[in-house]
Design an enzyme around this catalytic site. Structure first.
Site, PDB file in Angstrom:
ATOM      1  N   PHE A 297     -11.623  19.497   6.287  1.00  0.00           N
ATOM      2  CA  PHE A 297     -11.870  18.154   6.793  1.00  0.00           C
ATOM      3  C   PHE A 297     -12.097  18.211   8.293  1.00  0.00           C
ATOM      4  CE2 PHE A 297     -11.422  13.691   5.318  1.00  0.00           C
ATOM      5  CZ  PHE A 297     -11.731  13.894   3.983  1.00  0.00           C
TER       6      PHE A 297
ATOM      7  N   HIS B  78     -15.809   5.324  11.420  1.00  0.00           N
ATOM      8  CA  HIS B  78     -16.061   6.432  10.503  1.00  0.00           C
ATOM      9  C   HIS B  78     -17.541   6.776  10.549  1.00  0.00           C
ATOM     10  CE1 HIS B  78     -16.125   8.943   6.951  1.00  0.00           C
ATOM     11  NE2 HIS B  78     -14.798   8.867   6.882  1.00  0.00           N
TER      12      HIS B  78
ATOM     13  N   GLN C 177     -11.207   3.620  15.281  1.00  0.00           N
ATOM     14  CA  GLN C 177     -12.045   4.700  14.758  1.00  0.00           C
ATOM     15  C   GLN C 177     -13.235   4.127  14.002  1.00  0.00           C
ATOM     16  OE1 GLN C 177     -10.912   7.684  11.387  1.00  0.00           O
ATOM     17  NE2 GLN C 177     -10.647   8.703  13.347  1.00  0.00           N
TER      18      GLN C 177
ATOM     19  N   LEU D 249     -17.500   2.976   2.438  1.00  0.00           N
ATOM     20  CA  LEU D 249     -17.121   4.306   2.911  1.00  0.00           C
ATOM     21  C   LEU D 249     -17.693   5.434   2.055  1.00  0.00           C
ATOM     22  CD1 LEU D 249     -15.355   6.072   4.796  1.00  0.00           C
ATOM     23  CD2 LEU D 249     -13.494   5.760   3.142  1.00  0.00           C
TER      24      LEU D 249
ATOM     25  N   HIS E  61     -13.474   1.666  10.885  1.00  0.00           N
ATOM     26  CA  HIS E  61     -12.718   2.233   9.772  1.00  0.00           C
ATOM     27  C   HIS E  61     -11.210   2.148   9.925  1.00  0.00           C
ATOM     28  CE1 HIS E  61     -11.907   4.862   6.391  1.00  0.00           C
ATOM     29  NE2 HIS E  61     -11.325   5.758   7.166  1.00  0.00           N
TER      30      HIS E  61
ATOM     31  N   ARG F  13      -7.803   9.450  15.216  1.00  0.00           N
ATOM     32  CA  ARG F  13      -7.105  10.020  14.053  1.00  0.00           C
ATOM     33  C   ARG F  13      -7.962  11.062  13.348  1.00  0.00           C
ATOM     34  NH1 ARG F  13      -7.449   9.259   8.739  1.00  0.00           N
ATOM     35  NH2 ARG F  13      -8.625   7.306   8.791  1.00  0.00           N
TER      36      ARG F  13
ATOM     37  N   SER G 146      -4.168   9.987   7.667  1.00  0.00           N
ATOM     38  CA  SER G 146      -3.754   8.611   7.393  1.00  0.00           C
ATOM     39  C   SER G 146      -2.856   8.546   6.160  1.00  0.00           C
ATOM     40  CB  SER G 146      -4.964   7.702   7.210  1.00  0.00           C
ATOM     41  OG  SER G 146      -5.816   8.184   6.196  1.00  0.00           O
TER      42      SER G 146
ATOM     43  N   GLU H 287      -0.672   2.044   8.782  1.00  0.00           N
ATOM     44  CA  GLU H 287      -1.703   1.716   9.765  1.00  0.00           C
ATOM     45  C   GLU H 287      -1.303   0.585  10.706  1.00  0.00           C
ATOM     46  OE1 GLU H 287      -6.543   0.871   9.972  1.00  0.00           O
ATOM     47  OE2 GLU H 287      -5.582   1.223   8.029  1.00  0.00           O
TER      48      GLU H 287
ATOM     49  N   ASP I  29      -2.293  -8.739   9.296  1.00  0.00           N
ATOM     50  CA  ASP I  29      -1.241  -9.742   9.172  1.00  0.00           C
ATOM     51  C   ASP I  29       0.054  -9.336   9.880  1.00  0.00           C
ATOM     52  OD1 ASP I  29      -3.065 -11.149   7.675  1.00  0.00           O
ATOM     53  OD2 ASP I  29      -2.231 -10.553   5.746  1.00  0.00           O
TER      54      ASP I  29
ATOM     55  N   GLU J 204     -15.339  11.678   4.259  1.00  0.00           N
ATOM     56  CA  GLU J 204     -15.553  12.907   5.008  1.00  0.00           C
ATOM     57  C   GLU J 204     -15.475  14.124   4.091  1.00  0.00           C
ATOM     58  OE1 GLU J 204     -13.047  14.764   8.633  1.00  0.00           O
ATOM     59  OE2 GLU J 204     -13.686  12.692   8.884  1.00  0.00           O
TER      60      GLU J 204
ATOM     61  N   GLY K 236       0.837  -1.191   0.000  1.00  0.00           N
ATOM     62  CA  GLY K 236       0.000   0.000   0.000  1.00  0.00           C
ATOM     63  C   GLY K 236       0.871   1.240   0.000  1.00  0.00           C
TER      64      GLY K 236
ATOM     65  N   ARG L  33     -13.905  12.749  14.041  1.00  0.00           N
ATOM     66  CA  ARG L  33     -14.731  11.592  13.682  1.00  0.00           C
ATOM     67  C   ARG L  33     -15.365  10.901  14.880  1.00  0.00           C
ATOM     68  NH1 ARG L  33     -11.020   8.944   8.838  1.00  0.00           N
ATOM     69  NH2 ARG L  33     -11.568  10.505   7.269  1.00  0.00           N
TER      70      ARG L  33
ATOM     71  N   ALA M 106       2.316   3.060   2.383  1.00  0.00           N
ATOM     72  CA  ALA M 106       3.521   3.048   3.219  1.00  0.00           C
ATOM     73  C   ALA M 106       4.581   2.120   2.639  1.00  0.00           C
ATOM     74  CB  ALA M 106       3.164   2.625   4.641  1.00  0.00           C
ATOM     75  N   GLY M 107       4.165   0.920   2.200  1.00  0.00           N
ATOM     76  CA  GLY M 107       5.118  -0.029   1.646  1.00  0.00           C
ATOM     77  C   GLY M 107       5.772   0.474   0.370  1.00  0.00           C
TER      78      GLY M 107
END
Length: 597
Positions: A119, A242, A240, A252, A353, A398, A403, A387, A221, A255, A16, A286, A18-19
């Site tokens: 937001f 949402h 959280q 989803l 969420h 958060r 995020s 995450e 995982d 927001e 994702g 939230r 971050a990876g």
């Protein structure tokens, strides 16, 4: 079973945001980098992020990083570590502009700058008015981000192992991390990925709940693997919900809809958030909005035949605005709610969420554990971001669009730290233990030989319903106490799961059983940590922690201003202090205060 071995400078689990950002940092530095992912990178769950990424660019309204830091600390209900929060918000502009230069197709203002929308929980002048801080690509920001980062990784020759599932973390006798075991879904073959550095970027575990905005791949995982390997999990009681999942479906609704002017209404058409958050109204944080919605429903002001949801109204916006800024949301609403938001309000209800807790890390992306009286000693060779990690920048709650910022900042930071550790000689290829693959092979062998056991689907459903009932938006002491016993019973059932399909090739039943092992670890950590925290803070609100002058909003700073650490072995709990000191000496700490919007 024969176990192949592959060797790399670094192995990253998860593709994702971050990876991919971490991989890019490593590959461009010339490190031989492998990325393991259960799905093709552009199908990772970051693709579902809609509303934007936070940065104090100030393109649409006045803004600066000090206000962003204040909002984030306040949003965290003061459980966030202020050194990590300062690091994140000060890096925000850099990583967003960097992403733009990678080809990210942000929407634009009339003068050509990156478009920003307001937001929830983001304000200017320390809470005085909403600020436009969310940098958006319509309502498909995560989708655009993943594609930009994946293309850049292809350019950098990052090596991807697609449709591989990591199984277990490999640690040597000194506790250093030396790689992971993984199974190739296509063949069922197990391999060892031996590496000098291992980075977890596996995302969240929202599938522990019955109703969730999370994809089916979000099974915790990395968090589960870390827990089984003796790493504690931090602040897992904080989840959280949402405010706006499609009622009955959980899909989803960003927001960003409220950022563009959407209004929440009850059965009588009242804009009820004016009563709960008179300043920021529908753009309060939230957790506040979710609890307000549930309160409306519980007090009989919900909508529909069963009075079990509220309405998100954008019918007052022009069709042109909706089609330009929220095209994906219109599609989702028509598809999953049977409602065209141009003509009628969308039925919504709070839905699980985001996981605020995770693997303990510092702002450098290093995984840290208590040792010899020091609560934050780095584990050699082990890093985490996104995450699955807990830096902790989100604390007890958060803020929206933080995020995607978290992914970029700490994905890059983890990558930079690994590169620095390589250059300094701190990272070497340490020998594998002789039993490196034994735990993983034993898990697979049990599934292949188990007879008269429990069905994976039944155990997972019991877990999800237990979590939904006993650790939801509001938390009750009796339900939490009962929930701890129930989740322990479910965990025992999970030890005897059986599968009918014993084949090697594309055995999805086996994959789901292995994922359940991870989900169970997360569910235990959540329930046990939540029952133990005898206060209300952020997303964790208890019925027996009332709002008083001494404990505003039920928050008990005297006894509970501390991070929870849960250990899988013996379900043991420990705690460590929150860092209330910013990273820079010339930045004042943000003092404790009552949290209002």
């Amino acid at each position: 079973m024969n176990v192949a071995k592959r060797t790399f400078d670094a192995v990253i689990v998860g593709a994702g945001g971050a990876g991919l950002r971490a991989a890019l940092q490593l590959s461009e530095a010339g490190l031989k980098t492998a990325v393991l992912t259960k799905v093709f990178p552009t199908r990772s769950h970051t693709v579902a992020a809609q509303g934007g990424v936070a940065a104090s660019l100030g393109n649409s309204t006045e803004d600066n990083w000090h206000w962003h830091m204040y909002d984030t600390v306040k949003g965290s209900d003061w459980l966030g570590d202020q050194d990590a929060i300062e690091f994140m918000v000060r890096k925000a502009n850099e990583v967003v502009v960097e992403l733009e230069h990678y080809g990210m197709p942000f929407d634009r203002t009339d003068n050509g700058k990156i478009y920003q929308r307001p937001f929830g929980g983001h304000s200017m002048n320390y809470g005085q008015a909403p600020v436009m801080r969310s940098c958006a690509a319509a309502d498909r920001t995560g989708h655009a981000m993943l594609h930009a980062l994946y293309q850049r990784n292809v350019r950098a020759n990052t090596q991807f192992f697609v449709e591989w599932m990591a199984l277990d973390l490999i640690r040597n006798s000194e506790g250093d991390v030396v790689g992971v075991t993984a199974i190739e879904m296509e063949t069922g073959e197990v391999s060892i990925f031996h590496a000098k550095a291992t980075i977890f970027a596996t995302g969240g575990a929202g599938r522990i709940y019955y109703s969730s905005t999370n994809a089916f791949i979000n099974t915790g995982d990395g968090v589960g693997m870390a827990a089984r390997a003796g790493i504690p999990l931090e602040d897992m009681e904080f989840w959280q919900f949402h405010p706006t999942g499609v009622a009955g479906a959980g899909v989803l609704i960003t927001e960003g809809v409220r950022g563009e002017g959407g209004i929440l209404r009850n059965a009588s058409g009242e804009r009820f958030m004016e009563r709960y958050a008179p300043n920021l109204k529908d753009l309060a944080s939230r957790d506040v909005v979710s609890r307000s919605m549930v309160t409306e429903i519980n007090e009989g002001r919900g909508c529909g035949p069963d009075k079990d949801h509220v309405l998100l109204d954008i019918t007052h916006l022009s069709p042109e605005t909706i089609l330009k800024r929220l095209p994906g949301i219109r599609e989702i609403s028509i598809q999953f709610a049977g409602v065209d938001p141009i003509k009628a309000p969308i039925p919504v209800v709070p839905t699980c969420h985001y996981q605020m807790g995770g693997i303990p890390t510092n702002y450098k992306g290093q995984v840290v554990v208590p040792k010899d009286g020091n609560p934050n000693v780095p584990v050699s060779g082990f890093y985490a971001a996104g995450e699955c990690a807990c830096a902790s920048v989100h604390g007890a709650n958060r803020l929206g669009t933080n995020s995607l910022l978290d992914l970029l900042v700490f994905g890059k930071s983890a990558g930079e730290t690994v590169v620095e550790d390589f250059k300094s000689g701190n990272l070497t290829l340490k020998p594998l233990p002789a039993d490196a693959a034994d735990v993983s092979l034993a898990r697979i062998n049990r599934l292949e030989t188990q007879k008269g056991g429990t069905e994976v689907h039944d155990v997972r459903l019991d877990m999800q319903r237990t979590m939904q009932k006993h650790a939801g938006v509001f938390r009750f002491n009796d339900l939490l106490v009962e929930g701890v016993e129930k989740i322990k019973e479910v965990a025992e059932q999970a030890k005897t799961t059986q599968i009918g399909d014993k084949s090697k090739v594309w055995n999805t039943a086996r994959t789901e059983a292995l994922e359940l092992d991870n989900l169970i670890e997360v569910a235990k950590a959540t329930m046990i940590s939540a029952e133990a925290r005898k206060e209300s803070r952020g997303a964790h609100v208890r019925d027996d922690a009332p709002d008083t002058a001494e404990n505003p909003n039920g928050r008990d700073d005297k006894n509970w201003l501390k991070h929870t650490l849960w250990y899988s072995e013996g379900n043991r709990l420990d705690y460590k202090p929150v860092n209330l000191k910013p990273l820079s000496d010339d930045v004042d700490p943000i003092a404790l205060a009552k949290r209002t919007y």
